[in-house]
Design a protein around this motif. Structure first.
Motif, mmCIF file in Angstrom:
data_model
loop_
_atom_site.group_PDB
_atom_site.id
_atom_site.type_symbol
_atom_site.label_atom_id
_atom_site.label_comp_id
_atom_site.label_asym_id
_atom_site.label_seq_id
_atom_site.Cartn_x
_atom_site.Cartn_y
_atom_site.Cartn_z
ATOM 1 N N GLY A 324 30.466 42.312 33.421
ATOM 2 C CA GLY A 324 30.848 41.061 33.772
ATOM 3 C C GLY A 324 30.316 41.148 35.254
ATOM 4 O O GLY A 324 30.884 40.328 35.651
ATOM 5 N N ALA A 325 29.616 42.103 36.187
ATOM 6 C CA ALA A 325 29.500 42.203 36.808
ATOM 7 C C ALA A 325 28.139 41.828 37.315
ATOM 8 O O ALA A 325 28.168 40.896 38.396
ATOM 9 N N VAL A 326 27.086 41.380 36.467
ATOM 10 C CA VAL A 326 26.717 39.978 36.733
ATOM 11 C C VAL A 326 26.356 39.039 36.902
ATOM 12 O O VAL A 326 26.366 37.690 37.333
ATOM 13 N N ARG A 327 27.682 38.683 36.498
ATOM 14 C CA ARG A 327 28.042 37.655 36.350
ATOM 15 C C ARG A 327 28.855 36.771 36.840
ATOM 16 O O ARG A 327 28.917 35.875 37.518
ATOM 17 N N VAL A 328 29.040 37.630 37.946
ATOM 18 C CA VAL A 328 29.800 37.201 39.108
ATOM 19 C C VAL A 328 28.416 36.329 39.781
ATOM 20 O O VAL A 328 28.889 36.054 40.571
ATOM 21 N N PHE A 329 27.579 37.578 39.849
ATOM 22 C CA PHE A 329 26.811 36.347 40.888
ATOM 23 C C PHE A 329 25.620 35.519 39.714
ATOM 24 O O PHE A 329 25.002 34.912 40.197
ATOM 25 N N LYS A 390 41.698 39.871 42.441
ATOM 26 C CA LYS A 390 41.524 40.525 41.285
ATOM 27 C C LYS A 390 40.634 40.672 40.904
ATOM 28 O O LYS A 390 39.690 41.666 39.963
ATOM 29 N N VAL A 391 39.505 40.087 41.318
ATOM 30 C CA VAL A 391 37.901 40.777 41.424
ATOM 31 C C VAL A 391 37.064 41.920 41.814
ATOM 32 O O VAL A 391 36.833 42.132 41.328
ATOM 33 N N GLN A 392 37.839 41.666 43.351
ATOM 34 C CA GLN A 392 38.144 42.961 44.352
ATOM 35 C C GLN A 392 38.137 43.718 43.037
ATOM 36 O O GLN A 392 37.191 45.493 42.959
ATOM 37 N N LYS A 394 39.090 44.384 39.601
ATOM 38 C CA LYS A 394 37.815 45.280 38.489
ATOM 39 C C LYS A 394 36.616 44.966 39.022
ATOM 40 O O LYS A 394 36.027 46.596 38.215
ATOM 41 N N MET A 395 35.975 44.607 39.744
ATOM 42 C CA MET A 395 34.233 45.193 40.060
ATOM 43 C C MET A 395 34.253 46.465 41.089
ATOM 44 O O MET A 395 33.455 46.442 41.812
ATOM 45 N N LYS A 396 35.464 47.223 41.506
ATOM 46 C CA LYS A 396 35.050 47.825 42.594
ATOM 47 C C LYS A 396 34.395 49.018 42.686
ATOM 48 O O LYS A 396 33.643 49.350 43.427
ATOM 49 N N ASP A 397 34.306 49.734 41.200
ATOM 50 C CA ASP A 397 33.278 51.133 40.518
ATOM 51 C C ASP A 397 31.820 50.133 40.559
ATOM 52 O O ASP A 397 30.914 49.946 39.763
ATOM 53 N N GLN A 398 31.818 48.500 40.470
ATOM 54 C CA GLN A 398 30.106 48.366 40.357
ATOM 55 C C GLN A 398 29.600 47.326 41.018
ATOM 56 O O GLN A 398 28.691 47.013 41.279
ATOM 57 N N ILE A 399 30.551 46.255 42.534
ATOM 58 C CA ILE A 399 30.071 46.169 43.210
ATOM 59 C C ILE A 399 30.129 46.488 44.574
ATOM 60 O O ILE A 399 31.603 46.834 44.921
ATOM 61 N N ASN A 400 29.491 46.084 45.423
ATOM 62 C CA ASN A 400 29.589 47.058 47.165
ATOM 63 C C ASN A 400 30.155 45.438 47.898
ATOM 64 O O ASN A 400 29.666 45.022 48.492
#
Ligand code: GLY
Ligand code: MN
Ligand code: MN
Length: 457
Positions: A324-329, A390-392, A394-400
């Protein structure tokens, strides 16, 4: 603008009759909708009705009697009040010539015509909206789902006459987008760019839009269906415009994103180039047999790689897509059907195929020749998501999230074209609006040059 020949609509009614040969088919056209006081919303014909008849006035009905190869158009009769306040309506004679039905009557004859035609039929295929009238005739067994399915199946692949209409709406809307790029400047308001788009469409004879125009500058572009269009356009911002006019009901759906001051910054070029690559590669892969869900994943892959190269995403591309990391953008679909509805019918239940990817998509179909679809990847920096604890977490290893900080006011980029799936080879792109960075900058410069000359002479 020329009307389509009535054979076009007559052929479509025959195709519907062939699909539903064992019942009487009844369709109800749209009715005016009150906005407030004595004001109505601008009338737009119900899409199935337009598909089968081309008749654009409210208060009409269609009856198709497959066994007797008969079709009847019921038109409203202009009474004195209508003639004084609204004007004339097509007469029986005009409608007979123009719409190619075997019979044209006034709406008042509906009841007796249905009663006569019902002999020999046990079934009526009619939409739910017709239920009240049919109840009054003592008939309850209508089959709205079967009618819906038949219409969805028919409407999916476009026939040549429909493609001609879609070409017109795309050409006119495309020219209007080009004018927007030429005329937009920092300091104007978003609604002024909207005014340029809509007035250009009107000047070309298309008075109705397929959907409310989106003109979103700066951070507003990260709001997917923003349509307040009320803010001042700032120097250095991108302008995202998603707008399309319709012709005889067939809509264009085009998005362009360009720099308000005519020159992309390096950051804007970086994001724009990723979206453009995703769009061009997805278009090239759009062939009969391709699965829309797989094309969506292809576009996600290109966007994931691009955002990785900018240091915004980290990790394996496949897992960035699946977790779901790409879906954030990129939180929306790549494509949808286009036609009489801007989000057009998907072709019936039989055409829905299971989605073989691990990514949820709204539109899962196998592409067929004659499908007209949009191709509209995007990258957005949605502050609400990017600042969510929550997003930060969950996605801390995928999104810088440190790198993302520089983009929080960026807004977004979407590029949307309308294409026809060809029987073989690459699709035909109906949208002629430039989208390469150099071409957009050239157009913006051209607009400034023209304005300068106008001032001098
Ligand atoms: N204009 C709405 C959409 O692009 O789907
Ligand atoms: Mn679209
Ligand atoms: Mn759009």
């Amino acid at each position: 603008m020329n009307l389509l020949s009535f054979e076009h609509y007559s052929q479509i009614r025959k195709s519907l009759a062939q699909r539903l040969p064992d019942g009487l088919i009844l369709l109800k056209g749209g009715s005016p909708v009150v906005r407030n006081g004595d004001v109505e919303y601008p009338f737009r014909q119900q899409s199935d009705f337009l598909y089968l008849s081309g008749f654009e006035e409210p208060g009409a009905w269609i009856l198709i009697d497959p066994k007797n190869k008969k079709d009847v158009l019921f038109i409203p009769k202009a009474d004195d009040h209508h003639l004084v306040w609204i004007g004339t309506l097509p007469t029986l004679e005009e409608s007979r010539k123009r719409y190619g039905f075997s019979k044209v009557c006034y709406q008042g004859d509906l009841k007796s015509e249905i009663q006569t035609s019902l002999r020999g039929y046990r079934k009526i295929y009619a939409p739910k909206e017709a239920q009240n009238e049919l109840k009054r005739l003592g008939r309850r067994s209508i089959f709205p789902e079967d009618l819906r399915e038949a219409l969805d199946e028919l409407r999916a692949a476009k026939i040549p006459g429909e493609i001609e209409l879609l070409k017109v709406s795309n050409r006119v809307s495309g020219d209007a987008h080009i004018e927007v790029m030429r005329q937009t400047r920092p300091g104007q308001y978003e609604y002024q760019a909207q005014a340029v788009f809509e007035s250009e469409c009107l000047k070309s004879g298309l008075s109705s839009l397929g959907y409310p125009s989106i003109v979103a500058t700066g951070k507003n572009a990260a709001v997917l269906h923003y349509n307040k269009n009320s803010e001042k356009i700032k120097d250095g911002d991108l302008v995202l415009i998603d707008a399309g006019a319709e012709f005889r009901g067939y809509s264009a759906d085009i998005t362009r994103t360009f720099p308000a001051n005519g020159r992309f910054t390096q950051k804007q070029r970086d994001i724009y180039s990723i979206v453009l690559e995703a769009q061009k590669k997805s278009i090239s892969a759009a062939r009969p047999g391709a699965l829309s869900a797989e094309l969506h994943v292809l576009s996600m892959r290109i966007i994931a790689e691009g955002l990785k190269s900018l240091g915004i995403l980290k990790g394996e591309v496949d897992s960035l897509i699946e977790n779901g990391a790409v879906r954030v953008f990129y939180p929306h679909g790549l494509t949808h059907m286009l036609g009489l509805d801007v989000h057009d019918v998907v072709g019936g239940k039989k055409r829905c195929v299971p989605n073989p990817t691990k990514v949820p998509v709204r539109f899962s179909a196998r592409l067929e020749a004659g499908f007209v679809i949009t191709m509209e990847p995007g990258v957005y920096f949605i502050r609400f998501l990017l600042e969510s604890p929550k997003v930060q977490e969950k996605m801390k290893d995928q999104i810088n999230f440190k790198a993302v900080k520089n983009f929080l006011d960026f807004g977004g980029v979407r590029i949307e074209d309308d294409i026809i799936i060809n029987p073989a080879g690459a699709p035909l792109n109906l949208t002629h609006v430039p989208k390469e960075i150099d071409d957009i900058e050239r157009l913006c410069a051209e607009g400034r040059e023209l304005a300068h000359r106008k001032k001098r002479f």
